[in-house]
Motif scaffolding. Sequence first.
Motif, short mmCIF file in Angstrom:
data_model
loop_
_atom_site.label_atom_id
_atom_site.label_comp_id
_atom_site.label_asym_id
_atom_site.label_seq_id
_atom_site.Cartn_x
_atom_site.Cartn_y
_atom_site.Cartn_z
N THR A 17 10.02 13.35 -6.88
CA THR A 17 9.40 13.28 -5.56
C THR A 17 8.35 12.19 -5.54
OG1 THR A 17 9.78 15.64 -5.13
CG2 THR A 17 8.14 14.52 -3.78
N LEU A 18 8.54 11.23 -4.62
CA LEU A 18 7.59 10.15 -4.43
C LEU A 18 6.81 10.42 -3.16
CD1 LEU A 18 10.00 7.16 -5.23
CD2 LEU A 18 8.78 8.67 -6.81
N ARG A 19 5.53 10.07 -3.17
CA ARG A 19 4.66 10.40 -2.05
C ARG A 19 4.01 9.16 -1.45
NH1 ARG A 19 4.61 14.15 -5.96
NH2 ARG A 19 4.83 16.34 -5.34
N CYS A 20 3.72 9.27 -0.16
CA CYS A 20 3.13 8.13 0.54
C CYS A 20 2.18 8.61 1.63
CB CYS A 20 4.23 7.27 1.16
SG CYS A 20 3.62 5.88 2.15
N LYS A 21 1.02 7.97 1.69
CA LYS A 21 0.07 8.20 2.78
C LYS A 21 -0.09 6.88 3.51
CE LYS A 21 -4.83 9.27 3.60
NZ LYS A 21 -4.57 10.04 4.83
N PRO A 22 0.35 6.80 4.77
CA PRO A 22 0.25 5.53 5.50
C PRO A 22 -1.18 5.25 5.94
CG PRO A 22 1.08 7.24 6.95
CD PRO A 22 0.96 7.85 5.59
N ILE A 23 -1.39 4.04 6.43
CA ILE A 23 -2.69 3.67 6.98
C ILE A 23 -2.95 4.48 8.25
CG2 ILE A 23 -3.96 1.79 8.11
CD1 ILE A 23 -2.62 -0.12 6.11
N SER A 24 -4.14 5.01 8.38
CA SER A 24 -4.48 5.81 9.55
C SER A 24 -4.31 4.98 10.82
CB SER A 24 -5.94 6.28 9.43
OG SER A 24 -6.32 7.00 10.58
N GLY A 25 -3.60 5.57 11.79
CA GLY A 25 -3.36 4.87 13.05
C GLY A 25 -2.01 4.16 13.11
N HIS A 26 -1.40 3.95 11.96
CA HIS A 26 -0.06 3.37 11.95
C HIS A 26 0.95 4.46 12.30
CE1 HIS A 26 -0.78 -0.41 9.25
NE2 HIS A 26 -1.50 -0.41 10.36
N ASN A 27 1.92 4.13 13.15
CA ASN A 27 2.87 5.15 13.57
C ASN A 27 4.30 4.88 13.08
OD1 ASN A 27 3.34 2.97 15.21
ND2 ASN A 27 3.61 4.15 17.08
N SER A 28 4.48 3.83 12.28
CA SER A 28 5.79 3.56 11.69
C SER A 28 5.65 3.56 10.17
CB SER A 28 6.34 2.20 12.15
OG SER A 28 6.52 2.16 13.55
N LEU A 29 6.61 4.19 9.50
CA LEU A 29 6.58 4.28 8.04
C LEU A 29 7.95 3.95 7.48
CD1 LEU A 29 4.75 6.71 5.77
CD2 LEU A 29 7.22 6.46 5.44
N PHE A 30 7.97 3.16 6.44
CA PHE A 30 9.21 2.62 5.89
C PHE A 30 9.25 2.90 4.38
CE2 PHE A 30 9.96 0.02 9.68
CZ PHE A 30 8.68 -0.11 10.17
N TRP A 31 10.42 3.26 3.89
CA TRP A 31 10.67 3.38 2.44
C TRP A 31 11.67 2.30 2.04
CZ3 TRP A 31 8.14 6.19 -1.09
CH2 TRP A 31 7.44 7.32 -0.68
N TYR A 32 11.28 1.49 1.04
CA TYR A 32 12.14 0.45 0.50
C TYR A 32 12.31 0.68 -1.00
CZ TYR A 32 11.89 -2.69 4.58
OH TYR A 32 12.02 -3.25 5.83
N ARG A 33 13.41 0.14 -1.52
CA ARG A 33 13.66 0.13 -2.96
C ARG A 33 13.85 -1.32 -3.38
NH1 ARG A 33 18.83 3.35 -5.25
NH2 ARG A 33 19.93 1.85 -3.92
N GLN A 34 13.25 -1.72 -4.50
CA GLN A 34 13.36 -3.09 -4.96
C GLN A 34 13.93 -3.15 -6.37
OE1 GLN A 34 9.71 -5.52 -5.46
NE2 GLN A 34 10.80 -7.22 -4.50
N THR A 35 15.00 -3.91 -6.52
CA THR A 35 15.57 -4.19 -7.83
C THR A 35 15.79 -5.69 -7.95
OG1 THR A 35 17.85 -3.93 -7.03
CG2 THR A 35 16.79 -1.97 -7.94
N MET A 36 15.94 -6.17 -9.16
CA MET A 36 16.18 -7.60 -9.37
C MET A 36 17.48 -8.02 -8.69
SD MET A 36 13.79 -9.12 -11.07
CE MET A 36 14.61 -10.53 -11.78
#
Lengths: 114, 113
Positions: free
Chosen positions: A20-39
Amino acid sequence: DAGVIQSPRHEVTEMGQEVTLRCKPISGHNSLFWYRQTMMRGLELLIYFNNNVPIDDSGMPEDRFSAKMPNASFSTLKIQPSEPRDSAVYFCASSFQGANYGYTFGSGTRLTVV
Amino acid sequence: QKEVEQNSGPLSVPEGAIASLNCTYSDRGSQSFFWYRQYSGKSPELIMFIYSNGDKEDGRFTAQLNKASQYVSLLIRDSQPSDSATYLCAVNNGGGSQGNLIFGKGTKLSVKP
């Protein structure tokens, strides 16, 4: 402003375990995105939310991946069961109103599945 | 499948030179274009955005957009070793509050002292 906060920074787990990965966005931001990065594949969009509602999850690789945003200040990305090919850096990003003005990224979670 | 293409590099320039980074995109309807810098082991950081054809300057950085050619570039003047990083081009996919960004795989820039 603390920025986008992700936890944990590093995760090493055995194949088959739940992650389980967790994220707290910036207060006031209403869009949240999850990305994955590989070479090999670069930054890939997995899922994004607008006002806590999932808008597009077509990037989620398979049913083993799920994401939730129960409120405006918290989101999780869960992998169950994990596999070695899930090893990557997972970034969460947030913005005000979609992609119009770019996003702010969190520091990322480096996931290693052995 | 909407795509953003960048030369992976590495692009090597001497200190003080101009570094030119290029990006092409497939969706002619794209309206917003972004350049992110990513240092090794760090997260991407927004450095420039451009919406209109032409040039946009910010300090040592200039973004250039040509929508007819579906081409975006980033020029870095007086390059410094601290500019050594991977530069990611991103293009909007969809507009308004429903949009997201599609990223190229990045160009690795190395500035030699």
